[in-house]
Design an enzyme around this catalytic site. Sequence first.
Site, PDB file in Angstrom:
ATOM      1  N   LEU A  54      37.892  38.050  38.966  1.00 41.85           N
ATOM      2  CA  LEU A  54      36.905  39.110  39.145  1.00 41.85           C
ATOM      3  C   LEU A  54      37.592  40.432  38.837  1.00 41.85           C
ATOM      4  O   LEU A  54      38.775  40.613  39.155  1.00 41.85           O
ATOM      5  CB  LEU A  54      36.371  39.134  40.590  1.00 41.85           C
ATOM      6  CG  LEU A  54      35.593  37.915  41.085  1.00 41.85           C
ATOM      7  CD1 LEU A  54      35.224  38.094  42.558  1.00 41.85           C
ATOM      8  CD2 LEU A  54      34.351  37.666  40.249  1.00 41.85           C
ATOM      9  N   ASP A  55      36.860  41.357  38.245  1.00 46.56           N
ATOM     10  CA  ASP A  55      37.421  42.682  37.985  1.00 46.56           C
ATOM     11  C   ASP A  55      37.827  43.353  39.287  1.00 46.56           C
ATOM     12  O   ASP A  55      37.283  43.066  40.358  1.00 46.56           O
ATOM     13  CB  ASP A  55      36.389  43.569  37.289  1.00 46.56           C
ATOM     14  CG  ASP A  55      36.090  43.124  35.870  1.00 46.56           C
ATOM     15  OD1 ASP A  55      36.865  42.339  35.318  1.00 46.56           O
ATOM     16  OD2 ASP A  55      35.061  43.578  35.322  1.00 46.56           O
ATOM     17  N   LYS A  56      38.740  44.285  39.185  1.00 51.54           N
ATOM     18  CA  LYS A  56      39.221  45.018  40.357  1.00 51.54           C
ATOM     19  C   LYS A  56      38.065  45.639  41.142  1.00 51.54           C
ATOM     20  O   LYS A  56      38.038  45.590  42.379  1.00 51.54           O
ATOM     21  CB  LYS A  56      40.198  46.115  39.910  1.00 51.54           C
ATOM     22  CG  LYS A  56      40.745  46.975  41.042  1.00 51.54           C
ATOM     23  CD  LYS A  56      41.720  48.015  40.502  1.00 51.54           C
ATOM     24  CE  LYS A  56      42.252  48.918  41.611  1.00 51.54           C
ATOM     25  NZ  LYS A  56      43.207  49.932  41.096  1.00 51.54           N
ATOM     26  N   HIS A 157      34.778  41.271  31.181  1.00 49.22           N
ATOM     27  CA  HIS A 157      33.804  42.358  31.323  1.00 49.22           C
ATOM     28  C   HIS A 157      32.452  42.002  30.695  1.00 49.22           C
ATOM     29  O   HIS A 157      31.711  42.897  30.279  1.00 49.22           O
ATOM     30  CB  HIS A 157      34.326  43.654  30.692  1.00 49.22           C
ATOM     31  CG  HIS A 157      35.517  44.232  31.399  1.00 49.22           C
ATOM     32  ND1 HIS A 157      36.232  45.289  30.889  1.00 49.22           N
ATOM     33  CD2 HIS A 157      36.130  43.891  32.568  1.00 49.22           C
ATOM     34  CE1 HIS A 157      37.230  45.585  31.712  1.00 49.22           C
ATOM     35  NE2 HIS A 157      37.179  44.745  32.735  1.00 49.22           N
ATOM     36  N   ARG A 160      29.250  43.613  32.330  1.00 49.03           N
ATOM     37  CA  ARG A 160      29.264  45.051  32.125  1.00 49.03           C
ATOM     38  C   ARG A 160      28.920  45.404  30.678  1.00 49.03           C
ATOM     39  O   ARG A 160      28.139  46.335  30.409  1.00 49.03           O
ATOM     40  CB  ARG A 160      30.644  45.601  32.499  1.00 49.03           C
ATOM     41  CG  ARG A 160      30.976  45.401  33.969  1.00 49.03           C
ATOM     42  CD  ARG A 160      32.452  45.568  34.275  1.00 49.03           C
ATOM     43  NE  ARG A 160      32.911  46.923  34.051  1.00 49.03           N
ATOM     44  CZ  ARG A 160      34.149  47.339  34.356  1.00 49.03           C
ATOM     45  NH1 ARG A 160      35.027  46.496  34.895  1.00 49.03           N
ATOM     46  NH2 ARG A 160      34.490  48.582  34.136  1.00 49.03           N
TER      47      ARG A 160
END
Length: 258
Positions: A54-56, A157, A160
């Site tokens: 998972l992204d930060k 990503h 997004r």
Amino acid sequence: MSLPLLWRDEHLVAVYKPAGWLVHRTGLDAGETRFVVQALRDQLGQHVYPVHRLDKGTCGVLAMALHPAAARALADAFARHAVRKRYLALVRGWAPPQAEVDHPLRPDDAPSDAPAQPAHTRLTALARLELPEPSDPRFATTRASLVLAEPTTGRRHQIRRHLKHIAHPLLGDATHGKGPLNRWWAQRLGLQRLWLHAWQLDLPHPADGRPVALHSGLRWPATDAAAPGAVAPGAAAPHEAFDLHDWQRRVFTLPWQG
């Protein structure tokens, strides 16, 4: 700080990843000190094996294997698209009721002549709102949508970038979103962050393939999809201090309309 456990047996552990934490150490963010892999290893007293990321800035369900054989089984499940991932996303404007985004993506760090890779995301608008306040002087009101995003591929990503592709970028996304709008919403919500939540994760158990339904604990009252799936007996919901309340108290209390 202990991470809230959503599931644990001898093969698999799932935790609630807070926003702002990296999954593991990386030279791309050398100043960060909070890493899920290291914290969970110390918390459990054993090695853990990441099988997805998972992204930060993303919070929510994160699963890890507890031994190499389980890691191989879970990695295979992700590779053959046997895992169902569902995210909640707060986005700009009124998103379409349904959308299938089939838009190839080139890795962020790839050269410009590198081929794009297939990428597909299914989007469903759960609710919309219109606030009687302008975030842009060209318009009298500000619109937003709460979207269920289901990526069927796993590009970096992806959600997004696909939301940006259809002109409904994630609020709080400094890379793919709009800075002035992000700042307006940060003032409105009292918090600057990426509004993407890893909500539910359905996967085959690495030992015997039985379905395991993991849920972050966040409840969205406007849809039956908020009902939690099967979790380990006695598993506790994440403590609200870990940022579930960012969504529950700041986002879900806005004047949403179905």
